[in-house]
Design an enzyme around this catalytic site. Structure first.
Site, PDB file in Angstrom:
ATOM      1  CG  HIS A 100     -22.690 -52.690  83.066  1.00 11.24           C
ATOM      2  ND1 HIS A 100     -23.889 -52.342  83.675  1.00 11.24           N
ATOM      3  CD2 HIS A 100     -21.714 -52.211  83.870  1.00 11.24           C
ATOM      4  CE1 HIS A 100     -23.631 -51.697  84.796  1.00 11.24           C
ATOM      5  NE2 HIS A 100     -22.321 -51.598  84.950  1.00 11.24           N
ATOM      6  CD  GLU A 101     -17.834 -52.061  83.116  1.00  7.56           C
ATOM      7  OE1 GLU A 101     -17.590 -50.856  83.333  1.00  7.56           O
ATOM      8  OE2 GLU A 101     -18.318 -52.812  83.991  1.00  7.56           O
ATOM      9  CG  HIS A 104     -20.302 -47.456  83.607  1.00  6.97           C
ATOM     10  ND1 HIS A 104     -21.220 -46.813  84.399  1.00  6.97           N
ATOM     11  CD2 HIS A 104     -20.182 -48.709  84.120  1.00  6.97           C
ATOM     12  CE1 HIS A 104     -21.651 -47.649  85.341  1.00  6.97           C
ATOM     13  NE2 HIS A 104     -21.044 -48.810  85.193  1.00  6.97           N
TER      14      HIS A 104
END
Ligand SMILES: [Zn+2]
Length: 235
Positions: A100-101, A104
């Site tokens: 998920h990071e 980003h």
């Protein structure tokens, strides 16, 4: 009454409960899937390294943060910070959060517009949340047309906070869908159970942002009701 208002609780108790429920859900989902080992037996830090290589994201530094579930990517310093549980754990939850990071990181690298929009809002939101309360309280005390306008200006300043929460949603959902694709395409997750776990963790995390948005809207509605009530009383 201005400073002790029972309608405050009418708005803020549901907001509080919703945020608590979201926290409970995300914590229990994380706890469950942090106990399930991923088939490749790699840690979140290792997964992040592999995905950074996989996406040729060599400008990003990997660091640690001591805060549990405080994992985040800082686009200004190009640092990806993972919490100890995620960085060291060889679990399905670690993969979901690390990926998920990385989502980003990709958003930042590709100049993803909703991310830029949200980042641009930050200074205004910080000022707005401080100024909003001062303007509303001062406006309601001053009264009259000028006071009412001032109070509405304060409500406007608080609206920025809700807009920020709204702008956060697409950014987070997009990072999670990038995470799912990254994990499948890179072969970091292979089984249906892993897929289920990744989805469970990411969905629970997404719900915390939905709850935060609902809380921001409820708070805004409270301020609106206060200003409307205040301007009615003085007629
Ligand atoms: Zn995120």
């Amino acid at each position: 009454m201005l400073f002790w208002d029972s309608t405050y609780f009418v708005y803020m108790i549901p907001a509080f409960l919703l945020v608590m429920l979201a926290q409970f859900w995300v914590n229990s989902t994380y706890r469950k899937w942090s106990k399930v080992r991923n088939l490749n037996q790699i840690s979140g830090a290792e997964a992040a390294k592999r995905l950074l290589n996989y996406g040729s994201l060599h400008h990003v530094r990997l660091e640690g943060t001591p805060t549990p579930l405080g994992d985040h990517y800082n686009p200004r310093s190009n640092t990806l910070k993972l919490s100890p549980g995620v960085a060291q754990g060889q679990s399905v939850a670690s993969l979901a959060i690390a990926a998920h990071e990385i989502g980003h990181v990709l958003q930042d690298q590709q100049g993803y517009l909703p991310l830029r929009f949200r980042a641009a809002l930050v200074p205004a939101v910080n000022i707005g949340s401080r100024l909003g309360l001062i303007l509303i309280v001062a406006g309601l005390l001053i009264r009259g047309v000028f006071g009412t306008q001032m109070a509405w200006l304060g409500v406007g300043a608080f609206t920025l906070g809700a807009v920020f929460s709204l702008a956060t949603l697409p950014v987070e959902l997009d990072a999670s869908s990038r995470a799912r694709a990254l994990l499948s395409n890179s072969g970091l997750i292979r089984s249906e159970e892993e897929k289920r776990g990744v989805n469970a963790v990411l969905n629970a995390a997404a719900f915390t942002y939905v709850a935060a948005l609902a809380a921001a809207i409820l708070q805004l509605l409270y301020w609106i009701s206060l200003v409307i009530g205040g301007s009615r009383r003085r007629r």
